[in-house]
Scaffold this motif. Sequence first.
Motif, PDB file in Angstrom:
ATOM      1  N   LEU A  87      17.920 -57.870  65.627  1.00 42.27           N
ATOM      2  CA  LEU A  87      17.045 -57.344  64.722  1.00 42.27           C
ATOM      3  C   LEU A  87      15.900 -56.759  65.301  1.00 42.27           C
ATOM      4  O   LEU A  87      15.302 -55.823  64.733  1.00 42.27           O
ATOM      5  N   ASN A  88      15.281 -57.389  66.042  1.00 42.68           N
ATOM      6  CA  ASN A  88      13.876 -56.960  66.581  1.00 42.68           C
ATOM      7  C   ASN A  88      13.793 -55.943  67.244  1.00 42.68           C
ATOM      8  O   ASN A  88      13.204 -54.832  67.173  1.00 42.68           O
ATOM      9  N   ARG A  89      15.058 -55.548  68.229  1.00 39.06           N
ATOM     10  CA  ARG A  89      15.529 -54.332  68.841  1.00 39.06           C
ATOM     11  C   ARG A  89      15.585 -53.135  67.982  1.00 39.06           C
ATOM     12  O   ARG A  89      15.035 -52.021  68.053  1.00 39.06           O
ATOM     13  N   ALA A  90      16.479 -53.415  66.998  1.00 37.07           N
ATOM     14  CA  ALA A  90      16.694 -52.441  65.773  1.00 37.07           C
ATOM     15  C   ALA A  90      15.339 -52.100  65.251  1.00 37.07           C
ATOM     16  O   ALA A  90      15.189 -50.696  64.921  1.00 37.07           O
ATOM     17  N   ASP A  91      14.375 -53.003  64.926  1.00 41.72           N
ATOM     18  CA  ASP A  91      13.128 -52.528  64.303  1.00 41.72           C
ATOM     19  C   ASP A  91      12.387 -51.638  65.170  1.00 41.72           C
ATOM     20  O   ASP A  91      11.659 -51.024  64.734  1.00 41.72           O
ATOM     21  N   THR A  92      12.339 -51.806  66.627  1.00 46.99           N
ATOM     22  CA  THR A  92      11.651 -50.889  67.551  1.00 46.99           C
ATOM     23  C   THR A  92      12.303 -49.763  67.817  1.00 46.99           C
ATOM     24  O   THR A  92      11.697 -48.878  68.677  1.00 46.99           O
ATOM     25  N   THR A  93      13.578 -49.312  67.520  1.00 41.61           N
ATOM     26  CA  THR A  93      14.399 -48.102  67.967  1.00 41.61           C
ATOM     27  C   THR A  93      13.900 -47.082  67.102  1.00 41.61           C
ATOM     28  O   THR A  93      13.887 -47.264  65.995  1.00 41.61           O
ATOM     29  N   PRO A  94      13.516 -46.156  67.656  1.00 44.04           N
ATOM     30  CA  PRO A  94      13.108 -44.917  66.856  1.00 44.04           C
ATOM     31  C   PRO A  94      14.082 -44.355  66.211  1.00 44.04           C
ATOM     32  O   PRO A  94      15.434 -44.243  66.639  1.00 44.04           O
ATOM     33  N   PRO A  95      13.915 -43.620  64.869  1.00 39.80           N
ATOM     34  CA  PRO A  95      15.054 -43.202  64.345  1.00 39.80           C
ATOM     35  C   PRO A  95      15.635 -41.972  64.719  1.00 39.80           C
ATOM     36  O   PRO A  95      14.807 -41.280  65.357  1.00 39.80           O
ATOM     37  N   THR A  96      16.856 -41.751  64.420  1.00 40.40           N
ATOM     38  CA  THR A  96      17.491 -40.247  64.933  1.00 40.40           C
ATOM     39  C   THR A  96      16.813 -39.116  64.161  1.00 40.40           C
ATOM     40  O   THR A  96      16.705 -39.232  63.087  1.00 40.40           O
ATOM     41  N   MET A  97      16.741 -38.278  65.008  1.00 40.73           N
ATOM     42  CA  MET A  97      16.038 -36.943  64.330  1.00 40.73           C
ATOM     43  C   MET A  97      17.082 -36.017  64.523  1.00 40.73           C
ATOM     44  O   MET A  97      18.184 -35.743  65.134  1.00 40.73           O
ATOM     45  N   VAL A  98      17.116 -35.037  63.394  1.00 41.55           N
ATOM     46  CA  VAL A  98      18.060 -34.028  63.121  1.00 41.55           C
ATOM     47  C   VAL A  98      17.102 -32.696  63.191  1.00 41.55           C
ATOM     48  O   VAL A  98      16.235 -32.640  62.516  1.00 41.55           O
ATOM     49  N   ALA A  99      17.295 -31.798  64.139  1.00 37.60           N
ATOM     50  CA  ALA A  99      16.354 -30.459  64.279  1.00 37.60           C
ATOM     51  C   ALA A  99      17.410 -29.411  63.754  1.00 37.60           C
ATOM     52  O   ALA A  99      18.560 -29.283  64.273  1.00 37.60           O
ATOM     53  N   ASP A 100      16.864 -28.766  63.058  1.00 38.15           N
ATOM     54  CA  ASP A 100      17.589 -27.417  62.345  1.00 38.15           C
ATOM     55  C   ASP A 100      16.590 -26.469  62.580  1.00 38.15           C
ATOM     56  O   ASP A 100      15.959 -25.867  61.685  1.00 38.15           O
ATOM     57  N   PRO A 101      17.089 -25.473  63.711  1.00 44.56           N
ATOM     58  CA  PRO A 101      16.087 -24.341  63.849  1.00 44.56           C
ATOM     59  C   PRO A 101      16.184 -23.398  62.908  1.00 44.56           C
ATOM     60  O   PRO A 101      15.366 -22.639  62.552  1.00 44.56           O
ATOM     61  N   LEU A 102      17.649 -23.255  62.460  1.00 43.67           N
ATOM     62  CA  LEU A 102      17.875 -22.166  61.545  1.00 43.67           C
ATOM     63  C   LEU A 102      17.076 -22.317  60.293  1.00 43.67           C
ATOM     64  O   LEU A 102      16.518 -21.240  59.740  1.00 43.67           O
ATOM     65  N   ALA A 103      17.010 -23.611  59.760  1.00 43.50           N
ATOM     66  CA  ALA A 103      16.267 -23.799  58.587  1.00 43.50           C
ATOM     67  C   ALA A 103      14.742 -24.154  58.732  1.00 43.50           C
ATOM     68  O   ALA A 103      14.154 -24.065  57.972  1.00 43.50           O
ATOM     69  N   GLY A 104      14.467 -24.035  59.994  1.00 45.64           N
ATOM     70  CA  GLY A 104      13.045 -24.316  60.528  1.00 45.64           C
ATOM     71  C   GLY A 104      12.584 -25.515  60.076  1.00 45.64           C
ATOM     72  O   GLY A 104      11.345 -25.769  59.656  1.00 45.64           O
ATOM     73  N   VAL A 105      13.271 -26.662  60.241  1.00 42.73           N
ATOM     74  CA  VAL A 105      12.791 -27.909  59.781  1.00 42.73           C
ATOM     75  C   VAL A 105      13.503 -29.134  60.859  1.00 42.73           C
ATOM     76  O   VAL A 105      14.541 -28.671  61.070  1.00 42.73           O
ATOM     77  N   SER A 106      13.043 -30.248  60.650  1.00 42.39           N
ATOM     78  CA  SER A 106      13.798 -31.354  61.271  1.00 42.39           C
ATOM     79  C   SER A 106      13.237 -32.687  60.598  1.00 42.39           C
ATOM     80  O   SER A 106      12.110 -32.736  59.735  1.00 42.39           O
TER      81      SER A 106
END
Length: 242
Positions: A87-106
């Motif tokens: 649980l402690n490791r999960a709390d410190t794991t950075p969230p997964t990022m979705v990058a969408d260059p076509l929509a110009g947003v992440s």
Amino acid sequence: MNDQWTRRVWPPAEDDAPLTDSRPSGRLDARPDPAEGGDDLPPSAVWYGTPIEPPRRMPRWLQRLLLGWAALAVAAALISAVVFVILNRADTTPPTMVADPLAGVSYALPPQWTEGVVAPVTGFTSVAAFGDRATVMARPEEHVDPARLGPAVAELSDLYTRLLLHGDKVEVVDDRAVTINGLPAHTKAVRAEYRDVVNQPAFMRVTLLTRSDGKTTVLLGLAHPDDPRIRDEIEELMWGAR
């Protein structure tokens, strides 16, 4: 014969007195007085003392039971430690990022959300899902004047309500201007209900946000069935868009 050879040397003469026992009777074979409780002892106790009862040993079934409890306690402690670390490791794991260059947003995904490969609705260029219960999609949009974000969102909401929800009753639950990443945006949310007993209520949120390059991005979130927790996670994803 010389007296020195007939004189008794050992034991000395004063020890010639008859041997007596230190017990009150004065006899070597004296037995304990019945008045003093001697009759309560076995014959061997008269000469060797009162027998000592051997220490009692713990029953084997009780030993096994205690060992089992100890093993369970150790296992529970180990499991608790492992869960705590995870649980402690999960709390410190950075969230997964979705990058969408076509929509110009992440955007960052909430816990247990995953990035999809192909969006289920034509025109959307990225998708994230929470199992089969919720979906958020993004797509590019032509430039929309910040003053017209509200009407543009209303048109998009009506369009996707007809295409995706097909509700017998649709209620607007949120409609307001917001700021995302320091830029103006507008969001609208609706809740659809159905007359049949099969379909549970559904939730949809449409957000139109402006970008620093002057273009606009559409974010569409769907949840079926409607759930307050999933509503919050859809909002969290949209408000964190960059």
